[in-house]
Every structure is written in C-alpha cells, then in structure tokens.
Design a protein around this motif. Structure first.
Motif, PDB file in Angstrom:
ATOM      1  N   ARG A 243       0.812  -1.229   0.000  1.00  0.00           N
ATOM      2  CA  ARG A 243       0.000   0.000   0.000  1.00  0.00           C
ATOM      3  C   ARG A 243       0.841   1.273   0.000  1.00  0.00           C
ATOM      4  N   TRP A 281      -7.326   6.597   3.618  1.00  0.00           N
ATOM      5  CA  TRP A 281      -7.130   5.354   2.875  1.00  0.00           C
ATOM      6  C   TRP A 281      -7.672   4.212   3.742  1.00  0.00           C
ATOM      7  N   TYR A 282      -7.862   3.067   3.113  1.00  0.00           N
ATOM      8  CA  TYR A 282      -8.528   1.946   3.788  1.00  0.00           C
ATOM      9  C   TYR A 282      -7.720   0.667   3.653  1.00  0.00           C
ATOM     10  N   LEU A 283      -7.942  -0.243   4.564  1.00  0.00           N
ATOM     11  CA  LEU A 283      -7.417  -1.600   4.410  1.00  0.00           C
ATOM     12  C   LEU A 283      -8.457  -2.393   3.638  1.00  0.00           C
ATOM     13  N   SER A 284      -7.996  -3.320   2.817  1.00  0.00           N
ATOM     14  CA  SER A 284      -8.962  -4.151   2.085  1.00  0.00           C
ATOM     15  C   SER A 284      -9.490  -5.219   3.048  1.00  0.00           C
ATOM     16  N   GLU A 285     -10.563  -5.874   2.636  1.00  0.00           N
ATOM     17  CA  GLU A 285     -11.112  -6.981   3.448  1.00  0.00           C
ATOM     18  C   GLU A 285     -10.057  -8.063   3.649  1.00  0.00           C
ATOM     19  N   GLU A 286      -9.294  -8.271   2.582  1.00  0.00           N
ATOM     20  CA  GLU A 286      -8.251  -9.309   2.644  1.00  0.00           C
ATOM     21  C   GLU A 286      -7.161  -8.934   3.664  1.00  0.00           C
ATOM     22  N   ASP A 287      -6.763  -7.645   3.643  1.00  0.00           N
ATOM     23  CA  ASP A 287      -5.769  -7.175   4.630  1.00  0.00           C
ATOM     24  C   ASP A 287      -6.299  -7.420   6.047  1.00  0.00           C
ATOM     25  N   THR A 288      -7.552  -6.997   6.254  1.00  0.00           N
ATOM     26  CA  THR A 288      -8.151  -7.098   7.590  1.00  0.00           C
ATOM     27  C   THR A 288      -8.224  -8.560   8.023  1.00  0.00           C
TER      28      THR A 288
END
Ligand SMILES: NC(=O)c1ccc[n+]([C@@H]2O[C@H](COP(=O)([O-])OP(=O)(O)OC[C@H]3O[C@@H](n4cnc5c(N)ncnc54)[C@H](OP(=O)(O)O)[C@@H]3O)[C@@H](O)[C@H]2O)c1
Length: 319
Positions: A243, A281-288
């Motif tokens: 990221r 900015w955001y974390l993706s579902e996969e990151d989380t």
C-alpha cells in the motif's frame, strides 16, 4: 500531512465537548526531561494534534501544562478550550477521600482549571507512593470500586473535569461501577493493537455506551513496557509494502477501523505526522482478514509494573 489535518472527533456520553480521536501520548521511555516533553507537545500542536494524554504517574503533567500555556501565548491555539486534555488518577491516591485532592493536584501541575477527561489509571490501590518497582505486596490493596467511582463523580460535579472514565478496567469491574453509578464511565482506555485485539471487552464497552480508547497501538515500540512485535510484524510489513505505507501506519489504520480512538506517543516530528496520515485510505477486506488471524499476545501487564502479586495477577488475567 500538513498542520491542517482535521482529526475526527467523538461525542462522549455526558460531555458537551467533542473528543479528538487521534491522541498524543506522553509516557516516554526512557523518561523525557521537562524541556523535551514541552517541546514535543508544542510540535504536536503545530502538526495538528488537539488531544493530549497525560497522567500523574508519567511525570508529564507539568511539561504538558507549560506547553499548553505557551501554545496559548504563541497563538497556536486561541485558548485552552481548543485542546482536549486527559489525565489519570494514580493508584497511590485511589482511596476515596484522596481522589478530589489528587485531581486538584493534577490541575495545579497542568496549570488548568479543569481537565476534559479524568480516568482511574488502574483498578487497584497502593497505600504508599512508589519510587521503585516491584513494590512490596503489603502496599497493594483492592480498589474500593464504588467508593472511588463516587469520588470521581464528585470531581465532575465540582467542575474539575468534564468527563470521567476508567483505564485497564475489565468487564466485571465496570459492571460493579455501573451497578451504583449516577454518571457511567465515559471511556475505558486499554491496550489494543493488531496483536492484542480485545474483541470481548470492546464489544462490552460498545454495548454499554462506553467509548473505547486504544493505548500502545504500536505495541509500545522501544519502551520498557513494550517491544517491536507490532512495528516489525511481517504480515503488517507486507501489507504496508503493497500500500506504500509504513508498518506503523497499517497497525494504526487497523486500530482506527475498530471504531476506537487511539493514543500513540511520538516525540519525533516526522513520526507524529506519519501517525496522523491514516485517515484517507482503507485496508482491504483481505488485509483485515490477515490481520485478524495474527496470534495474540498482551503487552502491558500490571504485574510487570507492580510485581507478580496474587491480586495483581488476578487483575491482569481479567483484562
Ligand atoms: N492507561 C494506561 O495504563 C496506559 C498504558 C500505556 C500507555 N498509555 C498511553 O498511551 C500512549 C501510547 O502508548 P505507548 O507509548 O505505550 O506505545 P505506542 O504509542 O504504541 O508506541 C510508542 C513508541 O513507538 C515509537 N513510535 C511512535 N511512532 C512510531 C512510528 N510511526 N514508527 C515506529 N515507531 C514509532 C515511539 O518512539 P518516538 O517517540 O521516538 O517516535 C515510542 O517509543 C502513552 O504514551 C500513554 O499516554 C496509557
């Protein structure tokens, strides 16, 4: 990110003033001297921080107070009211009759008429001031939870603080407060980071309308009470690389997405800015999902501060 960063705020129950959710901590290791702490707080105000977390126990109330006075003199803020100040009751003043005087002492240290938030630092009482640790078992006593909370309510009633809350409190002790409280705790400030997720306690606080503040979001990197397990975590580092962020920012963003406020300490100007740059900015579902699989390990224990006494170990097991 520039000095104009707008930090989102949260409305605490029973407190008119909104509380900024990205908070500058002031517990440093090794302990910083007066001028270093004062300069760091002034720098943090310039960078955009408006909420400062101090405590009698950190020895940072006086330099924070001096920095606030200086910030007003310099016109960095129009008045102290533009800042949100949290401080904490130390365990050596936790006998109910000592609590209002202890709050007044913190106000003198801070050169303030009121703080915005006053927290009971730990759910335990010490019969003496401590100068070295571990402390003797004889001075460690259970907290008179209801008596202490009534005195906290008195601090609020007297206008010494706008809101009252707790820190390092488990569900059981909070339930005890709630059973007799006129004013419920507005906040519980507890360790939370990707390696200590606190799902049960977080859910409990949410249900009870108690705002959750995360401390040691970076695992208290480079301190006596923490280590580099968060900032050097490989999974977080991999997400950070993909990221274009730092590992610390990924950890902070994950904490932020838990819907809590965050106390992070940095006395370094670049890292102060870095730690604010987590909002757009955001974390993706996969990151989380990856972060939520990380093995759990508590960092701060009361036993490491006071000694592994029976009563302390019991409390540590609860939070
Ligand atoms: N209620 C409680 O019992 C309790 C307990 C612990 C802490 N707290 C509060 O919470 C605050 C924050 O917690 P904490 O100080 O334990 O831990 P933390 O914020 O997780 O970590 C602070 C450490 O990380 C370093 N750091 C800061 N930003 C960084 C970055 N972007 N990359 C790498 N390293 C970074 C800091 O050093 P530099 O200053 O050099 O950047 C400092 O050594 C405390 O200061 C205190 O106000 C409350």
């Amino acid at each position: 990110m520039a000095a104009t960063t707008t930090i989102p705020s949260v409305q605490l129950k029973g407190c008119e003033k909104a509380m900024p959710t990205l908070i500058m901590g002031t517990a440093s290791y090794p302990p910083s001297d007066f001028e270093t702490t004062k300069a760091a707080i002034l720098e943090a105000i310039k960078v955009g921080y408006r909420h400062f977390d101090t405590a009698f126990a950190y020895g940072s109330e006086k330099p924070v107070g001096e920095a606030i006075a200086e910030a007003v003199r310099l016109g960095l803020v129009r008045s102290r009211d533009e800042l949100f100040i949290t401080t904490k009751l130390w365990c050596s003043f936790a006998e109910p009759s000592q609590i209002v005087p202890a709050c007044k002492m913190s106000l003198r240290n801070l050169q303030l008429d009121y703080v915005d938030l006053y927290l009971i630092h730990w759910p335990i009482r010490l019969t003496e001031m401590i100068s070295k640790t571990p402390v003797a078992r004889e001075i460690v006593r259970p907290l008179d939870v209801k008596g202490a909370w009534a005195a906290m309510e008195e601090c609020k009633k007297l206008g010494l603080t706008k809101a009252i809350g707790v820190s390092n409190f488990a569900t059981k002790t909070i339930e005890e407060i709630l059973s007799s409280a006129t004013v419920p705790p507005a906040v519980n400030q507890v360790e939370l980071n990707p390696l200590w997720r606190q799902e049960k306690l977080k859910e409990f606080c949410k249900k009870k309308g108690i705002h959750f503040t995360a401390y040691s979001p970076l695992g208290a990197n480079n301190t006596k009470w923490g280590d580099n397990r968060v900032v050097d975590n490989e999974v977080l580092a991999e997400i950070a690389k993909s990221r274009g962020k730092t590992t610390a920012q990924v950890a902070l963003r994950w904490v932020y997405e838990q819907g809590v406020s965050i106390v992070t300490k940095s006395f370094n100007k670049e890292r102060m800015k870095e730690n604010l740059d987590i909002l757009d900015w955001y974390l993706s579902e996969e990151d989380t999902e990856k972060i939520n699989q990380l093995p759990q390990r508590k960092g701060t224990t009361l036993a490491s501060v006071l000694g592994p006494h029976d009563i302390v170990l019991e409390l540590d097991a609860l939070v």
